[in-house]
Design a protein around this motif. Structure first.
Motif, PDB file in Angstrom:
ATOM      1  N   GLU A  30      15.191 -11.971 -24.997  1.00 20.53           N
ATOM      2  CA  GLU A  30      14.959 -10.597 -25.387  1.00 20.53           C
ATOM      3  C   GLU A  30      15.758  -9.184 -25.436  1.00 20.53           C
ATOM      4  N   ALA A  31      15.126  -8.919 -24.163  1.00 17.80           N
ATOM      5  CA  ALA A  31      16.099  -7.391 -23.103  1.00 17.80           C
ATOM      6  C   ALA A  31      17.128  -7.746 -23.625  1.00 17.80           C
ATOM      7  N   LEU A  32      17.672  -8.995 -23.430  1.00 24.92           N
ATOM      8  CA  LEU A  32      19.423  -8.515 -23.576  1.00 24.92           C
ATOM      9  C   LEU A  32      20.148  -8.465 -24.712  1.00 24.92           C
ATOM     10  N   LEU A  33      19.349  -8.890 -25.527  1.00 25.18           N
ATOM     11  CA  LEU A  33      19.259  -8.481 -26.795  1.00 25.18           C
ATOM     12  C   LEU A  33      19.262  -6.970 -27.763  1.00 25.18           C
ATOM     13  N   ASP A  34      18.181  -6.556 -27.115  1.00 26.26           N
ATOM     14  CA  ASP A  34      18.034  -5.140 -26.807  1.00 26.26           C
ATOM     15  C   ASP A  34      19.339  -4.708 -26.711  1.00 26.26           C
ATOM     16  N   LEU A  35      19.543  -4.931 -26.010  1.00 22.30           N
ATOM     17  CA  LEU A  35      20.641  -3.935 -24.921  1.00 22.30           C
ATOM     18  C   LEU A  35      21.961  -4.217 -25.620  1.00 22.30           C
TER      19      LEU A  35
ATOM     20  N   ASP B 152      21.778  -4.572 -29.307  1.00 23.74           N
ATOM     21  CA  ASP B 152      21.523  -3.612 -30.550  1.00 23.74           C
ATOM     22  C   ASP B 152      21.572  -2.113 -30.099  1.00 23.74           C
ATOM     23  N   ASP B 153      21.027  -1.552 -28.860  1.00 22.86           N
ATOM     24  CA  ASP B 153      21.383  -0.605 -28.389  1.00 22.86           C
ATOM     25  C   ASP B 153      23.516   0.491 -28.350  1.00 22.86           C
ATOM     26  N   LEU B 154      23.753  -0.823 -27.597  1.00 21.88           N
ATOM     27  CA  LEU B 154      25.756  -0.435 -27.669  1.00 21.88           C
ATOM     28  C   LEU B 154      25.812  -0.626 -29.504  1.00 21.88           C
ATOM     29  N   SER B 155      25.624  -1.179 -30.094  1.00 23.75           N
ATOM     30  CA  SER B 155      26.002  -1.022 -31.596  1.00 23.75           C
ATOM     31  C   SER B 155      25.231   0.033 -31.699  1.00 23.75           C
ATOM     32  N   LEU B 156      24.593   0.299 -31.601  1.00 26.13           N
ATOM     33  CA  LEU B 156      24.066   2.132 -31.785  1.00 26.13           C
ATOM     34  C   LEU B 156      24.989   2.860 -31.676  1.00 26.13           C
ATOM     35  N   ILE B 157      25.031   3.363 -30.478  1.00 27.40           N
ATOM     36  CA  ILE B 157      25.823   4.007 -29.774  1.00 27.40           C
ATOM     37  C   ILE B 157      27.193   3.946 -30.481  1.00 27.40           C
ATOM     38  N   LYS B 158      27.550   2.898 -30.518  1.00 28.58           N
ATOM     39  CA  LYS B 158      29.096   2.733 -31.256  1.00 28.58           C
ATOM     40  C   LYS B 158      28.678   3.868 -32.524  1.00 28.58           C
TER      41      LYS B 158
END
Length: 84
Positions: free
Chosen positions: A53-58, A60-66
């Motif tokens: 789940e922590a990996l999925l959160d990361l 998701d965060d990278l996608s938002l940053i992009k």
């Protein structure tokens, strides 16, 4: 022929040991990944639900940053807080 192969985990377990006692392997690993070896080569990686789940959160965060970076060079409009 590949002579060496990188293992992306500090802990490894054989397929045989994983079949014998999977719950013990997860208990020992905690939230760290475990490389599952087949004939001394990494075949899979085992993660706890919390680590996954922590990996999925990361991701998701990278996608938002992009998305933020792509939109940051777009047109802007100045507004006053009172106008909202």
């Amino acid at each position: 022929m590949t002579i060496t192969q990188t293992i992306h985990a500090k802990t490894t377990v054989s397929m045989t040991d994983l079949r014998r006692n999977p719950s013990k392997i997860l208990e020992i690993a905690g939230d760290l990944p475990v490389a599952v070896l087949n004939h001394n080569k990494p075949e899979a990686y085992l993660l706890s639900a919390k680590a996954y789940e922590a990996l999925l959160d990361l991701v998701d965060d990278l996608s938002l940053i992009k998305t933020i970076k792509a939109r940051s060079s777009g047109k802007t409009v100045k507004v006053k807080l009172e106008d909202l």
